[in-house]
Scaffold this motif. Structure first.
Motif, PDB file in Angstrom:
ATOM      1  N   ARG A  14      -4.914   9.405   3.879  1.00 52.24           N
ATOM      2  CA  ARG A  14      -5.030   9.171   5.320  1.00 52.24           C
ATOM      3  C   ARG A  14      -3.856   8.321   5.783  1.00 52.24           C
ATOM      4  O   ARG A  14      -3.827   7.119   5.561  1.00 52.24           O
ATOM      5  N   LEU A  15      -2.896   8.935   6.404  1.00 56.31           N
ATOM      6  CA  LEU A  15      -1.740   8.199   6.909  1.00 56.31           C
ATOM      7  C   LEU A  15      -2.064   7.613   8.283  1.00 56.31           C
ATOM      8  O   LEU A  15      -2.453   8.352   9.190  1.00 56.31           O
ATOM      9  N   THR A  17      -0.050   6.495  10.449  1.00 60.16           N
ATOM     10  CA  THR A  17       1.109   6.566  11.340  1.00 60.16           C
ATOM     11  C   THR A  17       1.280   7.982  11.881  1.00 60.16           C
ATOM     12  O   THR A  17       0.706   8.929  11.364  1.00 60.16           O
ATOM     13  N   ARG A  18       2.116   8.103  12.892  1.00 64.32           N
ATOM     14  CA  ARG A  18       2.322   9.416  13.517  1.00 64.32           C
ATOM     15  C   ARG A  18       3.739   9.950  13.328  1.00 64.32           C
ATOM     16  O   ARG A  18       3.953  11.148  13.374  1.00 64.32           O
ATOM     17  N   THR A  19       4.699   9.076  13.112  1.00 64.10           N
ATOM     18  CA  THR A  19       6.077   9.547  12.964  1.00 64.10           C
ATOM     19  C   THR A  19       6.408   9.766  11.494  1.00 64.10           C
ATOM     20  O   THR A  19       5.798   9.169  10.601  1.00 64.10           O
ATOM     21  N   ARG A  20       7.374  10.615  11.260  1.00 62.93           N
ATOM     22  CA  ARG A  20       7.765  10.931   9.885  1.00 62.93           C
ATOM     23  C   ARG A  20       8.319   9.704   9.161  1.00 62.93           C
ATOM     24  O   ARG A  20       7.955   9.431   8.021  1.00 62.93           O
ATOM     25  N   ALA A  22       7.813   6.471   9.751  1.00 61.81           N
ATOM     26  CA  ALA A  22       6.759   5.493   9.486  1.00 61.81           C
ATOM     27  C   ALA A  22       5.842   5.965   8.371  1.00 61.81           C
ATOM     28  O   ALA A  22       5.417   5.179   7.520  1.00 61.81           O
ATOM     29  N   SER A  23       5.542   7.251   8.347  1.00 68.70           N
ATOM     30  CA  SER A  23       4.692   7.802   7.295  1.00 68.70           C
ATOM     31  C   SER A  23       5.359   7.683   5.933  1.00 68.70           C
ATOM     32  O   SER A  23       4.709   7.326   4.942  1.00 68.70           O
ATOM     33  N   GLN A  24       6.649   7.963   5.874  1.00 61.19           N
ATOM     34  CA  GLN A  24       7.369   7.824   4.610  1.00 61.19           C
ATOM     35  C   GLN A  24       7.397   6.378   4.153  1.00 61.19           C
ATOM     36  O   GLN A  24       7.174   6.100   2.970  1.00 61.19           O
ATOM     37  N   SER A  25       7.652   5.463   5.054  1.00 62.07           N
ATOM     38  CA  SER A  25       7.666   4.041   4.707  1.00 62.07           C
ATOM     39  C   SER A  25       6.304   3.596   4.187  1.00 62.07           C
ATOM     40  O   SER A  25       6.209   2.892   3.185  1.00 62.07           O
ATOM     41  N   TRP A  26       5.250   4.002   4.869  1.00 65.93           N
ATOM     42  CA  TRP A  26       3.894   3.639   4.467  1.00 65.93           C
ATOM     43  C   TRP A  26       3.579   4.207   3.083  1.00 65.93           C
ATOM     44  O   TRP A  26       3.044   3.506   2.219  1.00 65.93           O
ATOM     45  N   LEU A  27       3.932   5.471   2.876  1.00 64.11           N
ATOM     46  CA  LEU A  27       3.647   6.118   1.605  1.00 64.11           C
ATOM     47  C   LEU A  27       4.456   5.498   0.468  1.00 64.11           C
ATOM     48  O   LEU A  27       3.916   5.232  -0.612  1.00 64.11           O
TER      49      LEU A  27
END
Length: 51
Positions: A14-15, A17-20, A22-27
């Motif tokens: 479950r990410l 975030t909405r932007t690519r 931010a999602s990469q950073s979170w992951l």
């Protein structure tokens, strides 16, 4: 099996975030956390106290 464990323990399925970017950073942050936890748990399990 490792990804199933990560999904259940770190909730990486479950990410929040909405932007690519931010999602990469979170992951990436969560994958680094998983590697650190794995390393620490191996060290912890390898330690045998002297009785």
């Amino acid at each position: 099996m490792a990804f199933k464990r990560l999904k259940s323990l770190l909730h990486i399925d479950r990410l929040p975030t909405r932007t690519r970017a931010a999602s990469q950073s979170w992951l990436y942050a969560h994958l680094i956390l998983a590697l650190l936890c794995d390393e620490l748990s191996r060290d912890f399990l390898a330690f045998s106290p002297q009785i």
